[in-house]
Design an enzyme around this catalytic site. Sequence first.
Site, mmCIF file in Angstrom:
data_model
loop_
_atom_site.group_PDB
_atom_site.id
_atom_site.type_symbol
_atom_site.label_atom_id
_atom_site.label_comp_id
_atom_site.label_asym_id
_atom_site.label_seq_id
_atom_site.Cartn_x
_atom_site.Cartn_y
_atom_site.Cartn_z
ATOM 1 N NE ARG A 1 -0.128 8.844 10.254
ATOM 2 C CZ ARG A 1 -0.194 7.971 9.242
ATOM 3 N NH1 ARG A 1 -1.368 7.599 8.773
ATOM 4 N NH2 ARG A 1 0.900 7.505 8.695
ATOM 5 N NE ARG B 1 3.710 5.486 9.982
ATOM 6 C CZ ARG B 1 2.999 5.004 8.958
ATOM 7 N NH1 ARG B 1 1.749 4.603 9.175
ATOM 8 N NH2 ARG B 1 3.506 4.925 7.755
ATOM 9 C CE LYS C 1 -3.741 3.106 2.480
ATOM 10 N NZ LYS C 1 -3.097 4.449 2.505
ATOM 11 N NE ARG D 1 4.713 7.423 4.119
ATOM 12 C CZ ARG D 1 4.107 7.802 5.238
ATOM 13 N NH1 ARG D 1 4.620 8.748 6.001
ATOM 14 N NH2 ARG D 1 2.986 7.233 5.609
ATOM 15 N NE ARG E 1 2.242 1.616 0.208
ATOM 16 C CZ ARG E 1 1.813 1.644 1.466
ATOM 17 N NH1 ARG E 1 1.323 0.581 2.021
ATOM 18 N NH2 ARG E 1 1.881 2.763 2.152
HETATM 19 P P1 AMP Z 1 1.828 2.405 5.658
HETATM 20 O O1 AMP Z 1 1.687 2.195 7.121
HETATM 21 O O2 AMP Z 1 0.801 1.630 4.853
HETATM 22 O O3 AMP Z 1 1.889 3.853 5.275
HETATM 23 O O4 AMP Z 1 3.247 1.771 5.241
HETATM 24 C C1 AMP Z 1 4.448 2.263 5.787
HETATM 25 C C2 AMP Z 1 5.620 1.822 4.932
HETATM 26 O O5 AMP Z 1 5.689 0.386 4.897
HETATM 27 C C3 AMP Z 1 5.535 2.213 3.463
HETATM 28 O O6 AMP Z 1 6.015 3.541 3.236
HETATM 29 C C4 AMP Z 1 6.456 1.163 2.822
HETATM 30 O O7 AMP Z 1 7.819 1.449 3.072
HETATM 31 C C5 AMP Z 1 6.101 -0.078 3.628
HETATM 32 N N1 AMP Z 1 4.981 -0.824 3.014
HETATM 33 C C6 AMP Z 1 3.747 -1.025 3.539
HETATM 34 N N2 AMP Z 1 2.976 -1.737 2.714
HETATM 35 C C7 AMP Z 1 3.747 -2.005 1.621
HETATM 36 C C8 AMP Z 1 3.502 -2.695 0.400
HETATM 37 N N3 AMP Z 1 2.313 -3.246 0.109
HETATM 38 N N4 AMP Z 1 4.533 -2.743 -0.495
HETATM 39 C C9 AMP Z 1 5.724 -2.220 -0.224
HETATM 40 N N5 AMP Z 1 6.009 -1.540 0.888
HETATM 41 C C10 AMP Z 1 5.024 -1.428 1.825
#
Ligand code: AMP
Length: 208
Positions: free
Chosen positions: A127, A154, A13, A165, A88
């Site tokens: 990554r 990360r 994404k 996740r 989400r």
């Molecule tokens: P991402 O970079 O999108 O993979 O997000 C990293 C982490 O941020 C996720 O594993 C969640 O802990 C948190 N996070 C990001 N977006 C959301 C969301 N829309 N709702 C809840 N937690 C989020």
Amino acid sequence: MNIVLLGGPGAGKGTQAAMLVEEFKTPHISTGDMLRAAVAAGTDLGKKAKSFMDAGELVPDDVIIGLVIDRLQEPDTDAGFILDGFPRTSAQAVALDAELGKLERPLDAALLIDVDPEVIVKRLCSRRMCRDCGFIGNESDAACPKCGGEMYQRDDDNEATVRNRLEVYEKSTSPLIDYYRGSELLVAIDGDRDPKVVYADVKEALSL
Ligand code: AMP
């Protein structure tokens, strides 16, 4: 274009959003990036979010919904936005619909980037990201190919957290696929290909 990007962690994404931003200059709203910035800055939001993020769990809906609603009030989003990593959960999707209804800026599409979970585990464990420009690369990038910055892994890109996740995605986020299919906004793309090939399909699917 007003779009949401759907897909598991590591589906691509962020990579597709970066390509869209470069070509169309549409604001990219990544809740993950916003939360990581808050963690790095040590804000109250960052302190609240960190333990959820480190465990691969979702940050509570009330925290994240407020963050996105505030961001959508900023004028740069008037001409369009790419939401990446939000919504989400069903509650987030309903809150987003309500806010976009109020703003009279309905979604044009929900783009699902579909990748097999085992491919995702391999992808995420290798990554690496650039600390300076956010470029998404992999372990073969000693320095950022885009800006020369330092590449880092990360905290949540380790196998145990990635598997959690993925479970969280299956349980809380994948029902949104049917939610957007129901409102005829869903477009699905096979994300297990070269990012440039995926991008060509993305543009075709969005009629860009
Ligand atoms: P991402 O970079 O999108 O993979 O997000 C990293 C982490 O941020 C996720 O594993 C969640 O802990 C948190 N996070 C990001 N977006 C959301 C969301 N829309 N709702 C809840 N937690 C989020």
